[in-house]
Design a protein around this motif. Structure first.
Motif, PDB file in Angstrom:
ATOM      1  N   THR A  89       0.807  -0.992  -0.064  1.00 30.36           N
ATOM      2  CA  THR A  89       0.291  -0.087   0.070  1.00 30.36           C
ATOM      3  C   THR A  89       0.986   1.176   0.106  1.00 30.36           C
ATOM      4  OG1 THR A  89      -1.652  -1.232   1.249  1.00 30.36           O
ATOM      5  CG2 THR A  89      -1.859   1.144   1.317  1.00 30.36           C
ATOM      6  N   ILE A 241      -6.069   9.298   0.821  1.00 26.11           N
ATOM      7  CA  ILE A 241      -7.389   8.534   1.456  1.00 26.11           C
ATOM      8  C   ILE A 241      -7.851   7.354   0.450  1.00 26.11           C
ATOM      9  CG2 ILE A 241      -9.604   8.932   2.248  1.00 26.11           C
ATOM     10  CD1 ILE A 241      -8.858  11.363   3.172  1.00 26.11           C
ATOM     11  N   GLN A 245      -7.236   2.888   0.762  1.00 24.84           N
ATOM     12  CA  GLN A 245      -8.229   2.086   0.734  1.00 24.84           C
ATOM     13  C   GLN A 245      -8.512   1.256  -0.384  1.00 24.84           C
ATOM     14  OE1 GLN A 245     -11.944   3.636   2.293  1.00 24.84           O
ATOM     15  NE2 GLN A 245     -11.140   5.852   2.303  1.00 24.84           N
ATOM     16  N   SER A 266      -6.874  -2.958   2.449  1.00 26.23           N
ATOM     17  CA  SER A 266      -8.488  -3.252   2.209  1.00 26.23           C
ATOM     18  C   SER A 266      -8.652  -4.493   1.687  1.00 26.23           C
ATOM     19  CB  SER A 266      -8.836  -2.336   1.442  1.00 26.23           C
ATOM     20  OG  SER A 266      -8.926  -0.943   1.920  1.00 26.23           O
ATOM     21  N   SER A 287      -7.990  -2.754  10.158  1.00 30.17           N
ATOM     22  CA  SER A 287      -8.709  -1.741   9.502  1.00 30.17           C
ATOM     23  C   SER A 287      -8.326  -0.536  10.267  1.00 30.17           C
ATOM     24  CB  SER A 287     -10.311  -1.824   9.593  1.00 30.17           C
ATOM     25  OG  SER A 287     -10.892  -1.728  10.773  1.00 30.17           O
ATOM     26  N   ILE A 290      -5.284   1.714   9.023  1.00 26.31           N
ATOM     27  CA  ILE A 290      -5.787   2.561   7.889  1.00 26.31           C
ATOM     28  C   ILE A 290      -6.411   3.882   8.420  1.00 26.31           C
ATOM     29  CG2 ILE A 290      -7.177   3.061   5.967  1.00 26.31           C
ATOM     30  CD1 ILE A 290      -7.441   0.285   5.295  1.00 26.31           C
ATOM     31  N   VAL A 291      -7.274   3.661   9.479  1.00 26.32           N
ATOM     32  CA  VAL A 291      -7.861   5.003  10.197  1.00 26.32           C
ATOM     33  C   VAL A 291      -6.530   5.903  10.650  1.00 26.32           C
ATOM     34  CG1 VAL A 291      -9.031   5.916  12.026  1.00 26.32           C
ATOM     35  CG2 VAL A 291      -9.793   3.566  10.806  1.00 26.32           C
ATOM     36  N   ILE A 294      -4.479   7.227   7.819  1.00 26.98           N
ATOM     37  CA  ILE A 294      -5.221   8.411   7.195  1.00 26.98           C
ATOM     38  C   ILE A 294      -5.178   9.845   8.079  1.00 26.98           C
ATOM     39  CG2 ILE A 294      -7.571   9.564   6.772  1.00 26.98           C
ATOM     40  CD1 ILE A 294      -8.201   6.903   5.619  1.00 26.98           C
TER      41      ILE A 294
ATOM     42  N   PRO B 113     -12.463   5.449   6.652  1.00 27.31           N
ATOM     43  CA  PRO B 113     -12.451   4.178   5.413  1.00 27.31           C
ATOM     44  C   PRO B 113     -13.252   3.437   5.570  1.00 27.31           C
ATOM     45  CG  PRO B 113     -10.440   3.818   7.155  1.00 27.31           C
ATOM     46  CD  PRO B 113     -11.358   4.984   7.801  1.00 27.31           C
ATOM     47  N   GLY B 275     -13.042   7.373  -4.350  1.00 27.06           N
ATOM     48  CA  GLY B 275     -12.980   6.205  -3.490  1.00 27.06           C
ATOM     49  C   GLY B 275     -14.522   6.192  -2.980  1.00 27.06           C
TER      50      GLY B 275
END
Lengths: 309, 275
Positions: A89, A241, A245, A266, A287, A290-291, A294, B113, B275
């Motif tokens: 990623t 962002i 994802q 993701s 997950s 990722i938060v 971001i 997300p 997205g």
């Protein structure tokens, strides 16, 4: 003037006792207008976020979940698949986003030239990929980059390669395919933001710099880029962002392979929840990575963009 | 020198345009060819369009997917516009105490997300499966509901409401219209272009949505077009001509809207999030 109107339509600024009744009623109406949205976003965004946070501290298969403290978070560090997904990623992010933004800036500067012919055609053509659905274009790219696909046929024809390349089954080439695909899909989208921002730059700045003998490169780096900075920041945040994802393309072009060479975070979350025997707790932990990313990356981008000023 | 540079620009932009357009040309041409010809890189139109269409509509669930995608996209667009514009209007027109703080909190949801809320959403809908009819896993309602309320559209409508002449609200009150009456009879008709731009984006997002339908819709009779294309593409012996036909049909609505209403389309896109 507009302030006066604002006040006129502001129910509770009324000073007389008489207006208190209808004022209250109108406030109450204001709540009704936003009620559905507030409840909906609470129910379908913030509540699931909270549930995901709780889940990230639980482990077990399917719905047999137990609190396991920080176990899931510790597991992240020794999970090679997670580390592969995270690395991939980041590669997408660090290669694709800058390449796309530079290309989009370049296109927009070329297309902003008033004397250029066929401008409308070029603009429409470069923007066109935005009308495709992610799944549709991903499947097309999968075939284009197949071993006997058109890309190989074209390269063979030009004698740039002597035998077909395994675009989708070589770890490096597969990543290049994914990056090429995303760049194809999103460059025109970013370009229109820059084009509309360029129209707001005062022409006289360019003319003055021409008189001062600035080259077109100097004009680009000393006028265009600084003037477009807010919009470059905005587009790089949405692209970041979006890339963090990324799912549809990976799923449909390479399915994460070869090995885990193109797996994204993701897609790993999806696999953990719905492909392997469901491990919702650990998937929720991934997950939250990722938060956190971001939030951190958006803050960094704001900081970097803010520093020069 | 100047002229040479000019020619360079034209060549560069032509190549870029060709790269952008080529996959479209290829899918349109391939729609008329049989699978073997597509794999052999045939770039000329063939005569297999009718056969490809027949296979797609007879032996693949294309009709079901088209119907499902259309129902989902239309309901989603309607609800998104209704809820988004009510809220955008409410935030801009009324002096509700604390509204700006609430607005900012709602905007934060744009940073969330989807992968992070996908599992809890799946479990939420799983929880009501069987107790509330038509709302559990594998129902169109479950595919629609979490996607209709987004902070983006509230933001979009609030921004556009700033251009709306607020005198009209007062005029409506004097004429004795109710607050909702003002919204539906005065605001809505004057904001047609805003609604058009929002409708394009809402429809397109829904029509192309993949991950959530993939998670929540499981049976073949609930399949949407992106799910169908993805399944066709992942098959072991794919029929390329048929897949290309499905892709062209899937792309047609958004491409048509783009060419007919280019300005609204671009405006909407610029306001929308990746997205």
């Amino acid at each position: 003037m507009s302030k006066a109107i604002d006040k006129a339509s502001a129910p509770y600024t009324g000073s007389s006792k008489k207006s208190a009744g209808p004022g209250f009623k109108k406030n109450y109406m204001g709540w009704l207008f936003i009620l559905l949205a507030v409840v909906g976003i609470g129910l379908f965004y913030f509540y699931p976020m909270l549930r995901a946070l709780l889940l990230s501290f639980q482990s077990g298969m399917g719905s047999n979940l137990e609190y396991a403290g920080l176990d899931n978070y510790i597991r992240l560090f020794s999970d090679p698949t997670f580390i592969a997904a995270l690395t991939n990623t980041f590669i997408y992010l660090l290669v694709q986003v800058p390449v796309m933004i530079i290309l989009a800036l370049f296109f927009s500067v070329l297309l902003n030239d008033a004397t250029l012919k066929f401008k409308g055609f070029f603009r429409t053509a470069i923007f066109l990929p935005c009308v495709t659905s992610l799944v549709a274009y991903a499947v097309i790219f999968k075939y284009l980059f197949g071993v006997d696909g058109l890309i190989n046929q074209f390269l063979l024809e030009l004698s740039l390669i002597s035998e077909p390349l395994n675009w989708l089954s070589d770890p490096v080439l597969a990543k290049i395919t994914i990056i090429a695909a995303i760049t194809w899909r999103w460059t025109g989208y970013n370009m229109i933001f820059y084009l509309s921002a360029l129209q707001n730059i005062d022409r006289s700045m360019y003319e003055a710099s021409k008189i001062d003998g600035a080259t077109s490169f100097q004009r680009f780096f000393y006028i265009t880029v600084p003037m477009l900075k807010p919009i470059i920041l905005f587009t790089s945040i949405i692209s970041t962002i979006g890339t963090l994802q990324i799912f549809d393309e990976i799923m449909n072009i390479t399915n994460g392979g070869p090995g885990n060479a193109t797996l994204s975070i993701s897609m790993y979350i999806y696999n953990l929840s719905f492909e392997y025997s469901p491990d919702f707790g650990y998937a929720a932990t991934v997950s939250y990575v990722i938060v956190i990313l971001i939030v951190i990356l958006s803050l960094i981008q704001f900081k970097v963009a803010g520093d020069d000023k | 020198m100047r002229k040479l540079k000019r020619i360079g620009v034209y060549i560069f932009l032509s190549i870029a345009s060709l790269v952008s357009i080529f996959p479209f040309l290829w899918m349109i041409v391939s729609m008329t060819n049989k699978s073997v010809d597509v794999t052999q890189g045939r770039l000329l139109p063939g005569s297999y369009l009718f056969e490809n269409l027949t296979v797609l509509f007879d032996s693949v669930n294309m009709v079901t997917a088209l119907v499902n995608s259309t129902i989902i996209a239309l309901i989603t667009t309607f609800l998104t516009l209704l809820i988004g514009s009510l809220a955008g209007y409410g935030f801009e027109i009324y002096r509700t105490p604390g509204k700006d703080r609430i607005f900012n909190i709602l905007l934060l949801s744009m940073m969330i997300p989807f992968a992070a809320i996908m599992i809890p959403l799946y479990r939420m809908f799983g929880g009501v499966s069987g107790t509330i009819p038509f709302l559990g896993i594998d129902t169109l309602a479950a595919a629609i509901l979490p996607t209709v309320i987004t902070a983006f559209f509230i933001f979009f409508f609030r921004q556009n409401t700033k251009m709306f002449a607020k005198e009209l609200v007062e005029a409506g009150r004097i004429d004795g219209l109710s607050e909702l009456g003002i919204f539906f009879r005065v605001y809505l008709p004057t904001m047609k272009t805003t609604y058009a731009a929002a409708a394009i984006i809402a429809f397109m997002n829904s029509w192309n949505n993949y991950l959530w339908p993939l998670v929540v819709l499981q049976s073949p009779e609930n399949q949407t077009i992106p799910l169908l294309i993805s399944n066709l593409g992942a098959g072991y012996s794919p029929d390329y001509g048929v897949i290309m036909t499905a892709i062209v049909i899937a792309t047609l609505p958004t491409a048509l809207v783009f060419f007919i209403m280019q300005r609204h389309f671009v405006e909407g896109m610029m306001g929308s999030m990746k997205g």
